[in-house]
Design an enzyme around this catalytic site. Structure first.
Site, PDB file in Angstrom:
ATOM      1  N   LYS A  40      36.913  38.974  38.632  1.00 16.78           N
ATOM      2  CA  LYS A  40      38.353  38.706  38.675  1.00 16.78           C
ATOM      3  C   LYS A  40      38.686  37.564  39.636  1.00 16.78           C
ATOM      4  CE  LYS A  40      39.593  41.667  35.586  1.00 16.78           C
ATOM      5  NZ  LYS A  40      40.209  41.215  34.317  1.00 16.78           N
TER       6      LYS A  40
ATOM      7  N   ILE B 160      47.129  47.224  28.632  1.00 17.90           N
ATOM      8  CA  ILE B 160      47.933  46.056  29.005  1.00 17.90           C
ATOM      9  C   ILE B 160      48.084  45.105  27.818  1.00 17.90           C
ATOM     10  CG2 ILE B 160      47.966  43.987  30.478  1.00 17.90           C
ATOM     11  CD1 ILE B 160      46.677  45.726  32.699  1.00 17.90           C
TER      12      ILE B 160
ATOM     13  N   GLY C 106      47.865  45.699  39.848  1.00 13.79           N
ATOM     14  CA  GLY C 106      47.260  46.584  40.848  1.00 13.79           C
ATOM     15  C   GLY C 106      46.635  47.794  40.185  1.00 13.79           C
ATOM     16  N   VAL C 107      47.376  48.883  40.135  1.00 15.26           N
ATOM     17  CA  VAL C 107      46.876  50.131  39.537  1.00 15.26           C
ATOM     18  C   VAL C 107      47.785  50.459  38.353  1.00 15.26           C
ATOM     19  CG1 VAL C 107      46.353  52.557  39.937  1.00 15.26           C
ATOM     20  CG2 VAL C 107      46.143  50.907  41.824  1.00 15.26           C
ATOM     21  N   VAL C 108      47.260  50.240  37.165  1.00 13.73           N
ATOM     22  CA  VAL C 108      48.080  50.365  35.954  1.00 13.73           C
ATOM     23  C   VAL C 108      47.708  51.637  35.196  1.00 13.73           C
ATOM     24  CG1 VAL C 108      48.924  49.118  33.924  1.00 13.73           C
ATOM     25  CG2 VAL C 108      47.903  47.840  35.824  1.00 13.73           C
ATOM     26  N   ASP C 109      48.689  52.285  34.646  1.00 16.93           N
ATOM     27  CA  ASP C 109      48.478  53.528  33.914  1.00 16.93           C
ATOM     28  C   ASP C 109      47.863  53.233  32.540  1.00 16.93           C
ATOM     29  OD1 ASP C 109      48.518  56.080  32.953  1.00 16.93           O
ATOM     30  OD2 ASP C 109      50.684  56.133  32.593  1.00 16.93           O
TER      31      ASP C 109
ATOM     32  N   TYR D 254      33.001  43.697  39.257  1.00 11.62           N
ATOM     33  CA  TYR D 254      34.359  43.554  38.721  1.00 11.62           C
ATOM     34  C   TYR D 254      35.203  42.629  39.611  1.00 11.62           C
ATOM     35  CZ  TYR D 254      39.000  44.977  37.019  1.00 11.62           C
ATOM     36  OH  TYR D 254      40.283  44.987  36.504  1.00 11.62           O
TER      37      TYR D 254
ATOM     38  N   ASP E 286      34.824  39.479  19.725  1.00 17.10           N
ATOM     39  CA  ASP E 286      34.011  39.702  20.919  1.00 17.10           C
ATOM     40  C   ASP E 286      34.174  38.455  21.785  1.00 17.10           C
ATOM     41  OD1 ASP E 286      32.194  40.063  22.909  1.00 17.10           O
ATOM     42  OD2 ASP E 286      30.493  40.501  21.588  1.00 17.10           O
ATOM     43  N   VAL E 287      34.884  38.591  22.897  1.00 27.12           N
ATOM     44  CA  VAL E 287      35.207  37.415  23.721  1.00 27.12           C
ATOM     45  C   VAL E 287      33.974  36.774  24.368  1.00 27.12           C
ATOM     46  CG1 VAL E 287      37.591  38.074  24.253  1.00 27.12           C
ATOM     47  CG2 VAL E 287      35.737  38.826  25.779  1.00 27.12           C
TER      48      VAL E 287
END
Ligand SMILES: NC(=O)c1ccc[n+]([C@@H]2O[C@H](COP(=O)([O-])OP(=O)(O)OC[C@H]3O[C@@H](n4cnc5c(N)ncnc54)[C@H](O)[C@@H]3O)[C@@H](O)[C@H]2O)c1
Length: 261
Positions: free
Chosen positions: A161, A19, A188-191, A157, A64-65
């Site tokens: 979020k 992303i 949602g569901v990302v490739d 997770y 490194d966040v």
């Protein structure tokens, strides 16, 4: 470079991943200088190199966040190379798949630290600099539909979020008078690699293949397809644009209709 983000410098955390990379490609294509920041410098540089080869403006930074000083160092670095950061997108994130009863303290802490604390640290440091300089700005987090409800095999997770959605609201309230908008996108569901990892882990416990696990999940999405990273980047681009100037504190589900609240 012409485009609606010409002259803007945008920090993108997690930019070596699916992303974050798509966001960088979209924003660079619209004229921004994109500062690609990731734990993987090689991964970020690989994407940045491709963008520069196409005549676009991009730099890569190891970040490194989970470390406030590291966030500050990268912002100094970007400022020195491309001018002050007035927009940031936080896409760095991790996930572990394990049943609720088996979530370890170590995984709980790590997930919350990267996904939630990491988002907070980036938002806070970018905002500090904007407020100090009297500049307006835009902050966008990548949350998840997991943050809207529970997840039986990734409680850490989902909590991280949901926390991101809360940070977005608090930051939006705190920064509105400085003309800094703060929003999130909930995909949602990302490739991407993360989704492959999730379905490989589920395949291990369910007795079906990772491909079948993903296919069954996709069949439950009202729009009937897995999301592309570009689908997410398109919404991020809107939230960063002048068109979204009156939108703040929102977490927008961009998930093919999975969640409607
Ligand atoms: N893939 C999905 O279906 C999906 C759905 C909803 C939300 N999201 C969220 O979108 C974001 C991006 O996910 P993706 O699918 O592109 O995942 P990805 O695994 O492809 O990319 C994540 C990137 O974050 C980087 N990263 C991890 N820890 C970091 C740290 N401490 N500091 C800096 N960078 C770090 C990784 O190196 C990687 O490049 C994540 O926050 C994820 O939770 C993903």
């Amino acid at each position: 470079m012409e485009g609606r983000f010409a002259g803007r410098t945008v920090l993108i955390s997690g930019a070596a991943g699916g992303i974050g990379t798509a966001v960088a490609q979209r924003l660079a294509g619209e004229g921004a200088h994109v500062a690609l920041a990731d734990l993987s410098l090689a991964g970020a540089e690989n994407v940045a190199e491709g963008l520069r080869a196409g005549g676009l403006r991009a730099s890569s930074h190891r970040l490194d966040v989970t470390s406030g000083p590291d966030v500050a160092r990268v912002l100094d670095e970007v400022e020195g190379q491309a001018g002050g950061v007035t927009m940031a997108v936080t896409s760095a994130g991790i996930i572990y798949i394990s049943p609720f009863l088996d979530v370890t303290r170590e995984h709980w802490d790590r997930t919350l630290t990267v996904n939630l604390t990491g988002t907070f640290l980036v938002f806070q440091e970018v905002a500090r600099r904007l407020v100090k300089g009297g500049e307006s700005g835009r902050l966008v987090a990548i949350s998840s539909v997991s943050g809207r409800g529970g997840r039986p095999d990734s409680a850490d997770y989902a909590a991280s979020k949901a926390g991101v959605i809360s940070v977005v609201r608090s930051a939006a309230l705190a920064l509105a008078s400085h003309n800094i908008t703060v929003n999130a996108v909930c995909p949602g569901v990302v490739d991407t690699e993360m989704t492959r990892l999730i379905h490989a882990a589920r395949a291990n416990t369910s007795g079906i293949t990772a491909e079948e696990s993903l296919r069954r999940m996709a069949a439950r999405i009202p729009l009937q397809r897995v999301q592309t990273a570009k689908d997410v980047a398109d919404v991020v681009s809107f939230l960063l644009s002048d068109d979204a100037g009156y939108v703040t504190g929102q977490s927008i589900n961009a998930d093919g209709g999975m969640e409607m609240d």
